[in-house]
Design a protein around this motif. Structure first.
Motif, PDB file in Angstrom:
ATOM      1  N   ARG A 127      -0.615 -38.390  18.326  1.00 32.67           N
ATOM      2  CA  ARG A 127      -1.444 -37.946  17.206  1.00 32.67           C
ATOM      3  C   ARG A 127      -2.343 -39.058  16.672  1.00 32.67           C
ATOM      4  NH1 ARG A 127       3.824 -34.915  14.751  1.00 32.67           N
ATOM      5  NH2 ARG A 127       3.398 -32.820  15.547  1.00 32.67           N
ATOM      6  N   LEU A 128      -1.794 -40.261  16.575  1.00 31.13           N
ATOM      7  CA  LEU A 128      -2.579 -41.362  16.020  1.00 31.13           C
ATOM      8  C   LEU A 128      -3.678 -41.791  16.991  1.00 31.13           C
ATOM      9  CD1 LEU A 128      -2.683 -42.962  13.426  1.00 31.13           C
ATOM     10  CD2 LEU A 128      -1.138 -44.644  14.436  1.00 31.13           C
ATOM     11  N   ASP A 129      -3.365 -41.805  18.279  1.00 38.80           N
ATOM     12  CA  ASP A 129      -4.403 -42.101  19.263  1.00 38.80           C
ATOM     13  C   ASP A 129      -5.540 -41.084  19.151  1.00 38.80           C
ATOM     14  OD1 ASP A 129      -2.699 -44.083  20.148  1.00 38.80           O
ATOM     15  OD2 ASP A 129      -2.159 -43.085  22.015  1.00 38.80           O
ATOM     16  N   ARG A 130      -5.179 -39.831  19.053  1.00 37.02           N
ATOM     17  CA  ARG A 130      -6.184 -38.768  18.983  1.00 37.02           C
ATOM     18  C   ARG A 130      -7.091 -38.938  17.764  1.00 37.02           C
ATOM     19  NH1 ARG A 130      -3.045 -33.855  19.750  1.00 37.02           N
ATOM     20  NH2 ARG A 130      -2.652 -33.911  17.512  1.00 37.02           N
ATOM     21  N   ALA A 131      -6.521 -39.458  16.682  1.00 32.05           N
ATOM     22  CA  ALA A 131      -7.295 -39.630  15.455  1.00 32.05           C
ATOM     23  C   ALA A 131      -8.166 -40.885  15.469  1.00 32.05           C
ATOM     24  CB  ALA A 131      -6.342 -39.682  14.259  1.00 32.05           C
ATOM     25  N   LEU A 132      -7.693 -41.952  16.118  1.00 32.05           N
ATOM     26  CA  LEU A 132      -8.397 -43.232  16.031  1.00 32.05           C
ATOM     27  C   LEU A 132      -9.160 -43.626  17.285  1.00 32.05           C
ATOM     28  CD1 LEU A 132      -5.782 -45.345  14.029  1.00 32.05           C
ATOM     29  CD2 LEU A 132      -7.830 -44.179  13.183  1.00 32.05           C
ATOM     30  N   LEU A 133      -8.847 -42.999  18.420  1.00 26.26           N
ATOM     31  CA  LEU A 133      -9.557 -43.327  19.655  1.00 26.26           C
ATOM     32  C   LEU A 133     -11.060 -43.062  19.570  1.00 26.26           C
ATOM     33  CD1 LEU A 133      -7.702 -42.414  22.975  1.00 26.26           C
ATOM     34  CD2 LEU A 133      -9.274 -44.299  22.587  1.00 26.26           C
ATOM     35  N   PRO A 134     -11.506 -41.983  18.930  1.00 27.58           N
ATOM     36  CA  PRO A 134     -12.955 -41.756  18.885  1.00 27.58           C
ATOM     37  C   PRO A 134     -13.739 -42.925  18.316  1.00 27.58           C
ATOM     38  CG  PRO A 134     -11.806 -39.754  18.261  1.00 27.58           C
ATOM     39  CD  PRO A 134     -10.756 -40.828  18.371  1.00 27.58           C
ATOM     40  N   SER A 135     -13.199 -43.593  17.312  1.00 22.95           N
ATOM     41  CA  SER A 135     -13.920 -44.744  16.747  1.00 22.95           C
ATOM     42  C   SER A 135     -13.944 -45.912  17.723  1.00 22.95           C
ATOM     43  CB  SER A 135     -13.296 -45.169  15.414  1.00 22.95           C
ATOM     44  OG  SER A 135     -11.964 -45.638  15.595  1.00 22.95           O
ATOM     45  N   MET A 136     -12.874 -46.091  18.509  1.00 22.10           N
ATOM     46  CA  MET A 136     -12.864 -47.131  19.535  1.00 22.10           C
ATOM     47  C   MET A 136     -13.885 -46.821  20.631  1.00 22.10           C
ATOM     48  SD  MET A 136      -8.843 -47.991  20.195  1.00 22.10           S
ATOM     49  CE  MET A 136      -7.840 -48.891  19.015  1.00 22.10           C
ATOM     50  N   ALA A 166     -16.529 -45.043  20.342  1.00 17.30           N
ATOM     51  CA  ALA A 166     -17.878 -45.174  19.794  1.00 17.30           C
ATOM     52  C   ALA A 166     -18.363 -46.625  19.808  1.00 17.30           C
ATOM     53  CB  ALA A 166     -17.923 -44.615  18.373  1.00 17.30           C
ATOM     54  N   GLN A 167     -17.424 -47.556  19.606  1.00 14.27           N
ATOM     55  CA  GLN A 167     -17.810 -48.968  19.625  1.00 14.27           C
ATOM     56  C   GLN A 167     -17.693 -49.577  21.022  1.00 14.27           C
ATOM     57  OE1 GLN A 167     -15.059 -50.329  16.645  1.00 14.27           O
ATOM     58  NE2 GLN A 167     -13.456 -50.879  18.099  1.00 14.27           N
ATOM     59  N   GLY A 168     -17.130 -48.808  21.958  1.00 13.57           N
ATOM     60  CA  GLY A 168     -17.033 -49.254  23.341  1.00 13.57           C
ATOM     61  C   GLY A 168     -16.018 -50.339  23.576  1.00 13.57           C
ATOM     62  N   ALA A 169     -15.030 -50.433  22.680  1.00 12.75           N
ATOM     63  CA  ALA A 169     -14.010 -51.478  22.816  1.00 12.75           C
ATOM     64  C   ALA A 169     -12.800 -51.124  21.978  1.00 12.75           C
ATOM     65  CB  ALA A 169     -14.564 -52.828  22.384  1.00 12.75           C
ATOM     66  N   GLY A 170     -11.649 -51.611  22.422  1.00 12.79           N
ATOM     67  CA  GLY A 170     -10.421 -51.405  21.666  1.00 12.79           C
ATOM     68  C   GLY A 170      -9.207 -51.557  22.560  1.00 12.79           C
ATOM     69  N   VAL A 171      -8.054 -51.664  21.923  1.00 11.81           N
ATOM     70  CA  VAL A 171      -6.785 -51.788  22.643  1.00 11.81           C
ATOM     71  C   VAL A 171      -5.767 -50.869  21.988  1.00 11.81           C
ATOM     72  CG1 VAL A 171      -4.937 -53.318  23.412  1.00 11.81           C
ATOM     73  CG2 VAL A 171      -7.258 -54.224  23.160  1.00 11.81           C
ATOM     74  N   ILE A 172      -5.070 -50.085  22.797  1.00 15.99           N
ATOM     75  CA  ILE A 172      -3.945 -49.284  22.334  1.00 15.99           C
ATOM     76  C   ILE A 172      -2.715 -49.741  23.092  1.00 15.99           C
ATOM     77  CG2 ILE A 172      -2.924 -46.976  22.314  1.00 15.99           C
ATOM     78  CD1 ILE A 172      -5.724 -45.843  21.973  1.00 15.99           C
ATOM     79  N   LEU A 173      -1.665 -50.069  22.369  1.00 19.23           N
ATOM     80  CA  LEU A 173      -0.420 -50.504  23.005  1.00 19.23           C
ATOM     81  C   LEU A 173       0.733 -49.674  22.470  1.00 19.23           C
ATOM     82  CD1 LEU A 173       0.645 -54.058  23.923  1.00 19.23           C
ATOM     83  CD2 LEU A 173       2.285 -52.542  22.827  1.00 19.23           C
ATOM     84  N   HIS A 174       1.471 -49.059  23.378  1.00 21.13           N
ATOM     85  CA  HIS A 174       2.634 -48.246  23.022  1.00 21.13           C
ATOM     86  C   HIS A 174       3.917 -48.999  23.365  1.00 21.13           C
ATOM     87  CE1 HIS A 174      -0.246 -44.735  24.033  1.00 21.13           C
ATOM     88  NE2 HIS A 174      -0.268 -44.960  22.736  1.00 21.13           N
ATOM     89  N   VAL A 175       4.863 -48.988  22.449  1.00 18.74           N
ATOM     90  CA  VAL A 175       6.167 -49.602  22.713  1.00 18.74           C
ATOM     91  C   VAL A 175       7.090 -48.538  23.285  1.00 18.74           C
ATOM     92  CG1 VAL A 175       8.152 -50.800  21.749  1.00 18.74           C
ATOM     93  CG2 VAL A 175       5.845 -51.327  20.907  1.00 18.74           C
ATOM     94  N   SER A 176       7.390 -48.669  24.560  1.00 21.89           N
ATOM     95  CA  SER A 176       8.301 -47.767  25.254  1.00 21.89           C
ATOM     96  C   SER A 176       9.696 -48.407  25.255  1.00 21.89           C
ATOM     97  CB  SER A 176       7.786 -47.496  26.672  1.00 21.89           C
ATOM     98  OG  SER A 176       8.592 -46.545  27.329  1.00 21.89           O
ATOM     99  N   SER A 177      10.442 -48.258  26.338  1.00 19.76           N
ATOM    100  CA  SER A 177      11.800 -48.815  26.416  1.00 19.76           C
ATOM    101  C   SER A 177      12.276 -48.784  27.852  1.00 19.76           C
ATOM    102  CB  SER A 177      12.761 -48.002  25.542  1.00 19.76           C
ATOM    103  OG  SER A 177      14.112 -48.363  25.794  1.00 19.76           O
TER     104      SER A 177
END
Length: 260
Positions: free
Chosen positions: A116-125, A127-138
């Protein structure tokens, strides 16, 4: 040798940022010069100077919406998103002990906040053509403990698979997607658990610690990781020092999983 992580001024959001691994990630980002916002259900726990805290229950769609809108209102977007919120409250007892409610609770804590959070914040990343998303798995996604972590492990496996798919979609557009798979981390919650186990089994903390390590099949390093050790890896991967790293999962488990 100068090993500046080049994080000065970058906007970073950390979920679950007041305890355990999340708190260590927040402190490490701040120390490296990033601007940091953090979410938690209880934002009064151990605040770090300079960090903006947002109270939100990320197990609900409404909580994620509140957090995302707060970030967009405050910053207009983010450069780094670290989804570290997670955990398990499922009972022991194997598959038969897990009701639909237990399954949904594990998914709503360990998978859906990131989706959900990726879906909400990815568009802004994008749009700027840059960003990092990191998920903590296990590492539980690869070696679940049937007695107690089946649902948690399944949710983390889904998170890793989702991370791989997302990376393939958005890396060509400038957004890196990564996951980190820790083994046992000696957080406050782990210490409390080992203390309860010590009481139940009539041993001391070190004895309970060994019981947990044995249940995992052993930790060749001889000890669990510290939150700071895992935070250091996460912050490096999220930094501009790791700009060619995307679409991969990075295990940090002291050798627990016996394969490369």
């Amino acid at each position: 040798m100068n090993f500046d992580l080049r994080l000065d001024g970058l906007r970073a959001l950390v979920t679950g940022g007041t305890q355990g691994l999340g708190a260590a990630v927040v402190q490490t980002l701040v120390s490296a010069g990033a601007r940091v916002m953090a979410s938690a259900r209880d934002v009064s726990a151990a605040p770090v100077e300079g960090v903006t805290y947002i109270g939100a229950d990320l197990t609900t769609a409404q909580g994620v919406t509140h957090l995302a809108q707060s970030v967009l209102d405050h910053w207009g977007g983010v450069d780094i998103l670290i989804n570290s919120v997670g955990g398990s409250s499922a009972p022991a007892g194997g598959f038969a002990a897990l009701s639909d409610e237990h399954w949904l609770a594990e998914l709503n804590l360990n998978l859906m906040p990131a989706v959900r959070l990726d879906r909400a914040l990815l568009p802004s990343m994008l749009a700027q053509g840059a960003g990092v998303i990191l998920h903590v798995s296990s590492i539980q996604r690869m070696m679940p403990l049937p007695e107690s972590t089946t649902a948690y492990a399944a949710a983390k496996a889904a998170l890793t698979n989702y991370s791989k798919s997302l990376a393939r979609e958005v890396t060509p557009k400038g957004v890196r997607v990564l996951s980190v798979a820790p083994g046992w981390i000696e957080t406050e919650a782990s210490i409390a658990f080992a203390g309860r186990l010590a009481e139940q089994t009539g041993t001391d903390y070190q004895g309970a610690r060994q019981i947990v390590m044995d249940a995992l099949g052993g930790i060749p390093l001889g000890r669990p990781a510290t939150p700071q050790e895992v935070a250091d890896l996460i912050v490096f991967l999220a930094s501009p020092r790791a700009t060619s790293v995307s679409g991969s999962e990075h295990r940090i488990d002291g050798g627990t999983v016996p394969t490369l």
